[in-house]
Design a protein around this motif. Structure first.
Motif, PDB file in Angstrom:
ATOM      1  N   ALA A 254      13.752   8.323  -8.205  1.00 48.69           N
ATOM      2  CA  ALA A 254      12.685   8.648  -7.251  1.00 48.69           C
ATOM      3  C   ALA A 254      11.664   7.533  -7.264  1.00 48.69           C
ATOM      4  N   ALA A 255      11.387   6.969  -6.105  1.00 47.98           N
ATOM      5  CA  ALA A 255      10.446   5.859  -6.007  1.00 47.98           C
ATOM      6  C   ALA A 255       9.099   6.251  -6.611  1.00 47.98           C
ATOM      7  N   GLY A 256       8.575   5.391  -7.478  1.00 52.86           N
ATOM      8  CA  GLY A 256       7.277   5.634  -8.089  1.00 52.86           C
ATOM      9  C   GLY A 256       7.309   6.461  -9.350  1.00 52.86           C
ATOM     10  N   GLU A 303       8.322   3.376   6.923  1.00 54.16           N
ATOM     11  CA  GLU A 303       9.676   2.865   6.722  1.00 54.16           C
ATOM     12  C   GLU A 303       9.688   1.493   6.062  1.00 54.16           C
ATOM     13  N   GLY A 304       8.748   0.629   6.433  1.00 56.83           N
ATOM     14  CA  GLY A 304       8.722  -0.720   5.868  1.00 56.83           C
ATOM     15  C   GLY A 304       8.581  -0.719   4.352  1.00 56.83           C
ATOM     16  N   PRO A 305       7.546  -0.079   3.804  1.00 57.98           N
ATOM     17  CA  PRO A 305       7.419  -0.006   2.347  1.00 57.98           C
ATOM     18  C   PRO A 305       8.608   0.691   1.677  1.00 57.98           C
ATOM     19  N   ALA A 306       9.204   1.673   2.367  1.00 51.21           N
ATOM     20  CA  ALA A 306      10.378   2.340   1.805  1.00 51.21           C
ATOM     21  C   ALA A 306      11.532   1.357   1.654  1.00 51.21           C
ATOM     22  N   ARG A 307      11.750   0.527   2.662  1.00 48.83           N
ATOM     23  CA  ARG A 307      12.821  -0.477   2.580  1.00 48.83           C
ATOM     24  C   ARG A 307      12.514  -1.519   1.511  1.00 48.83           C
ATOM     25  N   ASP A 308      11.246  -1.869   1.371  1.00 44.03           N
ATOM     26  CA  ASP A 308      10.871  -2.824   0.315  1.00 44.03           C
ATOM     27  C   ASP A 308      11.177  -2.251  -1.063  1.00 44.03           C
TER      28      ASP A 308
END
Length: 337
Positions: A254-256, A303-308
């Motif tokens: 999980a991110a973070g 979406e951008g930060p998610a892809r990063d």
């Protein structure tokens, strides 16, 4: 079957059983019970899922064939505040489906009501009586066995396994999902509840399912549980890893997330260490490798930060990675199939 889903004060963040059944189950969900969010709609909290009203209790449910308990609290206990809704459901002739460690079929009040109203109490976490130890033969099946493993609980292992299996099927691949937890069993209608099995039989319960399906399909996507460093649940994780004898692993995170949820004093190690932990533990029984990564980006709005975040995760693992719910499973399937 029309079902009402009980998720009091936990929907949707801490009601993964409810969300899993709504997204993937072959049920017509007519209502979700949550006192705190009553008056809302499911679609407000689970985008893309079939919609249904959120109500305060069973009294507000118009139609249902069954009440499904959609919460899996730590320890799997039964909250007495749910008793009124369960009794209401049974009095109306509804079956009750539960994934708790507390067995409703051993509660005298529920048993009496079920008998009076010709209802079924299905305790999903009650294992079969004929389970036994592993023979160490899961590697002999024809299918390629792919297991989801995690950095923590509730990072998306079941969801990733289902997304991969269904995406593979849509591509014409002969694939099946192997359920090892209460939510997966509710969705599929079969399976062994691995976290309720006698410890000596854990690997054997997984092996039994692999042997049952392994010569019928080309790919098996096995639902993982827990994480290998979890101070409470690591035994289940190890049992599945050794019982399934997977050919490939998908590491879910999980991110973070930086520490074990509910055990925050236990930090999550770097991803490359996780790869070594899983591959090293599996190797003496059956060699495998982390072939792909799945990152849960639900808490990243844009979406951008998610892809990063996914790019960084894949780089840390050294394998293809994505969020299969948000961006589809094609990239992972290309690496796995």
């Amino acid at each position: 079957m029309e079902v009402a889903v009980l998720a009091h004060e936990k929907f949707p963040e801490r009601a993964k059983t409810a969300v899993g059944v709504i997204r993937y189950g072959d049920y017509d969900v007519t209502a979700v019970l949550d006192r705190e969010r009553a008056g809302g709609q499911v679609a407000e909290y689970v985008p893309g899922a079939p919609d249904a009203p959120i109500v305060e209790g069973m009294d507000d449910v118009e139609e249902a064939d069954a009440l499904l308990i959609g919460i899996a609290p730590i320890g799997g206990g039964f909250e007495e505040s749910w008793r009124e809704d369960v009794e209401n459901a049974l009095s109306r002739g509804c079956d009750v489906i539960s994934g708790l460690h507390y067995f409703l079929s051993e509660d005298p009040e529920f048993v009496e009501l079920a008998e009076e109203n010709d209802c079924e109490l299905w305790d999903v976490r009650k294992p079969d009586d004929d389970l036994t130890v592993s023979q160490g033969v899961a590697k002999e099946v024809d299918a390629e066995v792919i297991l989801t493993v995690g950095t923590d609980c509730s990072v998306g292992k079941m969801t990733v396994s289902l997304e991969l299996a269904r995406a593979a099927q849509e591509q014409g691949v002969d694939a099946a999902f192997i359920p090892t937890g209460q939510t997966g069993i509710m969705i599929e209608g079969w399976g062994n509840p691995i976290d309720r099995v006698v410890s000596d039989f854990t690997a054997g319960a997984v092996e039994e399912m692999i042997l049952e399906k392994g010569d019928e399909h080309d790919y098996l996507f096995v639902e993982g549980q827990g994480t290998i460093i979890h101070p409470a649940y690591s035994a289940v994780t190890c049992g599945i890893l050794h019982g399934a004898m997977p050919d490939q692993l998908v590491l879910c995170h999980a991110a973070g997330r930086e520490a074990i949820h509910g055990y925050e004093e236990f930090e999550i190690p770097p991803m490359e260490e996780y790869v070594d932990l899983y591959e090293g533990l599996a190797a003496p029984v059956h060699g495998t490798e982390v072939a792909a990564g799945a990152l849960n980006t639900v808490d990243i709005v844009d979406e951008g930060p998610a892809r990063d975040a996914i790019d960084e995760y894949g780089s840390d693992l050294g394998v293809p990675a994505t969020d299969p719910v948000r961006f589809g499973a094609d990239e992972l399937l290309e690496a796995l199939l």
